[in-house]
Write an enzyme that holds these catalytic residues in place. Structure first.
Site, PDB file in Angstrom:
ATOM      1  CB  CYS A   1      -1.190  -0.241   1.547  1.00  0.00           C
ATOM      2  SG  CYS A   1      -2.091   1.336   1.303  1.00  0.00           S
TER       3      CYS A   1
ATOM      4  CB  CYS B   1      -0.382   2.135   4.395  1.00  0.00           C
ATOM      5  SG  CYS B   1      -2.127   1.960   2.944  1.00  0.00           S
ATOM      6  CG  ASP B   2       2.822   1.288   4.290  1.00  0.00           C
ATOM      7  OD1 ASP B   2       2.608   1.702   5.361  1.00  0.00           O
ATOM      8  OD2 ASP B   2       2.824  -0.102   4.114  1.00  0.00           O
TER       9      ASP B   2
END
Ligand code: NAP
Length: 310
Positions: A132, A135-136
């Site tokens: 992701c 997300c990261d």
């Protein structure tokens, strides 16, 4: 007889539980074998509103559970739904051999990231391998470093484009020489000077398990058979998702990719059965959108149960 059984314990499930509990519906959540869902597989979550410093994915899920329990949600922690019968009333949910009868159901079983299934991938997850970018991608370990995105669909193009904000260069590794992505997404990615496509190639290994962090990938060109090493600090796998809906095949309508079809609001093809989150959402797939869908499903379930009593 239960008013509402919520199947799944990601952002969608806990939010549905919070809202149905506060509506005095005394919900039951069956968490599944991996309580907390996909968010517990990521490291720090920096895009969930309300946490300016970011929040650990597992911690966020535990807080959501605690908030839902505070208002009376009952939790079958670690329990797995083995079967559902949505063809009769009340609905029947079989949980670890026990049968629960329910007036309504909220399906919130989420989705899984497809894996490459190559050496080093599992060992280096959260140490440079991620599923992701949203997300990261902003983590310091990826800043000003070469990054690899694997895949050729909309997700891969979107993630590669997003990652150009952080990486020094983003290699888009695709197993063919044309992208599957929509024209707009493909053109946006390919016209970005920081994205370099690597065609006809697959990742055969993520390096380097010995050092405990990602240092590169081994590639194989499928046309020439040539093998090479591409140094990078991050591997973003974007080869698709699969919705966790096998349980509902033949019970509610699924689309050709297995996502639960929503008929009106969160209502599925079966009246009284609602759905929320990634198992019904191939497009947004964010923690916050799943939570929003959980809220909507709870409100729809509450209205449905109210209509039964009129
Ligand atoms: P997808 O369209 O299924 O694309 C998956 C990609 O990964 C394909 O290019 C595929 O290659 C490749 N792939 C699959 N298995 C692989 C493997 N084992 N090794 C290497 N490559 C592999 O998945 P997606 O990109 O996640 O998109 C899913 C759905 O969500 C689509 O309908 C998409 O339009 C939608 N979506 C929309 C948006 C948006 O509108 N903003 C954003 C993201 C996704 P092949 O092409 O060779 O099969």
């Amino acid at each position: 007889m239960e008013n509402v059984v919520i199947i799944g314990s990601g952002c969608a499930g806990w939010t549905a539980a919070l809202y149905t509990a506060r509506a005095n519906l005394n919900p039951v959540v069956v968490t599944g074998a991996n309580p907390g869902g996909l968010l517990t597989t990521t490291s720090i979550v920096e895009n969930f509103p309300g946490f300016p410093e970011g929040v650990d994915g597992t911690e966020l899920m535990m807080k959501m559970q605690a908030q839902a329990e505070r208002f009376g949600t009952r939790v079958q922690f670690g329990a797995t739904v083995e079967a559902v019968d949505l063809g009769k009333r009340p609905f029947v949910v079989t949980v670890d051999g026990e049968k629960l009868e329910a007036k309504s159901i909220i399906i919130a079983t989420g989705a899984g990231h497809k894996h490459l299934d190559v050496p080093g991938e599992d060992e280096l997850e959260k140490k440079g391998v991620t599923y992701c970018a949203t997300c990261d991608g902003a983590l310091s370990m990826f800043r000003n470093q070469p990054l690899v995105v694997v895949g050729g669909g909309d997700s891969a193009c979107e993630e590669a484009t997003y990652l150009t904000r952080f990486g020094s260069i983003v290699y888009l590794v695709h197993r063919r020489d044309t992208l599957r992505a929509s024209k707009v997404m493909a053109e946006r990615a390919l016209s970005n000077p920081k994205i370099k496509p690597v065609w006809d190639s697959v990742v055969t290994e993520v390096l380097d398990v010995k050092t405990g962090k990602v240092t590169g990938v081994k590639l194989k060109n499928l046309k020439t058979g040539e093998e090479s090493i591409l140094p990078c600090a991050g591997v973003f796998v974007a080869i698709g998702h699969y919705p966790n809906t096998q349980l509902f095949k033949g019970q509610v309508e699924l689309d050709e990719h297995g996502y639960v079809v929503r008929k009106q609001g969160s209502q599925t093809s079966v009246e009284g059965v609602f759905v929320a989150g990634d198992c019904s959402d191939p497009v947004y797939r964010q923690a916050i959108t799943a939570a929003g869908m959980g809220c909507a499903a709870a409100i729809d379930a509450e209205r449905y149960l109210g209509s039964l009593n009129q």
